[in-house]
Enzyme design. Structure first.
Site, PDB file in Angstrom:
ATOM      1  N   LYS A  13     -20.690  18.248   8.232  1.00 60.94           N
ATOM      2  CA  LYS A  13     -19.660  18.589   9.204  1.00 60.94           C
ATOM      3  C   LYS A  13     -19.333  17.427  10.144  1.00 60.94           C
ATOM      4  O   LYS A  13     -18.194  17.270  10.582  1.00 60.94           O
ATOM      5  CB  LYS A  13     -20.089  19.823  10.013  1.00 60.94           C
ATOM      6  CG  LYS A  13     -19.001  20.391  10.895  1.00 60.94           C
ATOM      7  CD  LYS A  13     -17.788  20.801  10.067  1.00 60.94           C
ATOM      8  CE  LYS A  13     -16.685  21.374  10.947  1.00 60.94           C
ATOM      9  NZ  LYS A  13     -15.478  21.685  10.174  1.00 60.94           N
ATOM     10  N   SER A  27       0.829  -1.198   0.000  1.00 59.33           N
ATOM     11  CA  SER A  27       0.000   0.000   0.000  1.00 59.33           C
ATOM     12  C   SER A  27       0.871   1.258   0.000  1.00 59.33           C
ATOM     13  O   SER A  27       1.552   1.532  -0.976  1.00 59.33           O
ATOM     14  CB  SER A  27      -0.972  -0.036   1.177  1.00 59.33           C
ATOM     15  OG  SER A  27      -2.201   0.574   0.821  1.00 59.33           O
TER      16      SER A  27
END
Length: 336
Positions: A196, A144
């Site tokens: 948010k 990765s």
């Protein structure tokens, strides 16, 4: 009388030791010179790193081994700079600009880590590659984010049993609202917009939030795949339809998929670096950071309290913990 003589002897020894310490500090300061490393938006003066010989050579010119081990994160303190990311950039900068260093061996043993940290390291390796050959030697893992960084090298070597690939992105959070309901806790949230608190574990995600988070993941994934396609000269469509689905592969499978150039161990990486650098008998060196007294406290995890006392916290290596809301380049086997 014997006590007096003993006291005088200890006093003389103390003066000699103090003089020796001051003399060594002066010599170190004399050997150390400032260099200007472009480690960000501004040039930052740093001390020149000293070299330690790993493998002796009989020829002018050297190759340097630079390690990249463990979780890739800007939150992990560095030994030379503010973080492990800065440490790597400092070493790559010095190696790339030292005329006596003919090639770099980057020894990677990492499961990956933060997206931005991996991208910064990849770009630092790529800039070094423009000046010197960079041979990547993969250890147990270069997966990765570790593979993302490796793509900046000139030549990639994996061990037969290396775990690499894992071309993918993950963002993780936890939902614990059912637990809060059982113990009678009700969270109150005041927010300026609908998204948010979209990774809050205190409530179910909305379909719009899931779509938005997935789009963020895929955008970052697209950059990862694009870099692999460009650096390894593999069609992006072929990657997306095949090995770039997040799977971890062995070194042998990585070679078959053209993710690496060869199979071998660290000595093979030294040989390739000598070949690319045109120095067949060059020594191999590693960098050592200049000595600082503060390193002793940082090594033991020292923290100064407001009272002025220093508290030592001796602990093992930090556990691999994903922070909610951060994007990571990690194989699924490393995700708790």
């Amino acid at each position: 009388m014997s006590k007096t003589r003993s006291g005088c002897l200890w006093g003389v020894l103390g003066v000699v030791l103090l003089f020796s310490l001051l003399l060594n500090l002066a010599l170190v300061a004399g050997r150390t010179k400032s260099v200007s490393a472009n480690l960000g938006t501004t040039a930052k003066p740093i001390e020149r790193l000293q070299e330690q010989v790993l493998v002796k050579g009989s020829q002018a010119g050297r190759i340097v081994q630079i390690p990249l081990r463990g979780l890739i994160s800007s939150s992990i303190a560095g030994r030379m700079g503010d973080s492990m990311v800065t440490d790597l950039k400092i070493q790559l900068h010095q190696a790339a600009n030292d005329p006596e260093i003919k090639a770099i061996v980057l020894a990677i043993d990492s499961p990956g880590g933060e997206v931005t940290a991996s991208d910064i390291i990849y770009n630092a390796i790529r800039r070094a590659r423009e000046k010197k050959p960079v041979v990547v030697s993969m250890g147990s893992m270069a997966a990765s984010g570790g593979y993302y960084a490796a793509c900046g090298g000139s030549y990639l070597i994996a061990n037969d049993t290396t775990f690499t690939g894992s071309i993918g992105v993950i963002i993780q959070s936890f939902r614990y609202n059912d637990l809060l309901n059982k113990i009678g806790v009700e969270p109150l949230t005041f927010k300026s917009g609908a998204f948010k608190d979209m990774l809050s574990g205190t409530r179910e995600m909305t379909p719009a939030e899931r779509e938005y988070i997935q789009a963020l993941v895929m955008q970052t994934y697209g950059r990862f795949v694009g870099i692999v396609a460009k650096e390894r000269k593999i069609p992006e469509a072929e990657l997306r339809a095949g090995v770039a689905d997040g799977r971890v592969v062995t070194g042998q499978d990585a070679l078959a998929a053209k993710l690496v150039d060869a199979l071998g161990e660290i000595d093979d990486a030294y040989a390739k670096a000598r070949e690319l650098g045109g120095v067949p008998d060059a020594a191999v060196v590693v960098y050592e950071e200049p000595f600082r007294l503060g390193r002793l406290f940082r090594f033991f995890g020292a923290e100064a309290s407001q009272s002025g006392k220093v508290e030592l916290n001796i602990s093992a290596m930090p556990l691999l913990q994903l922070e909610p809301g951060r994007a990571y380049l990690l194989p699924s086997i490393c995700v708790p």
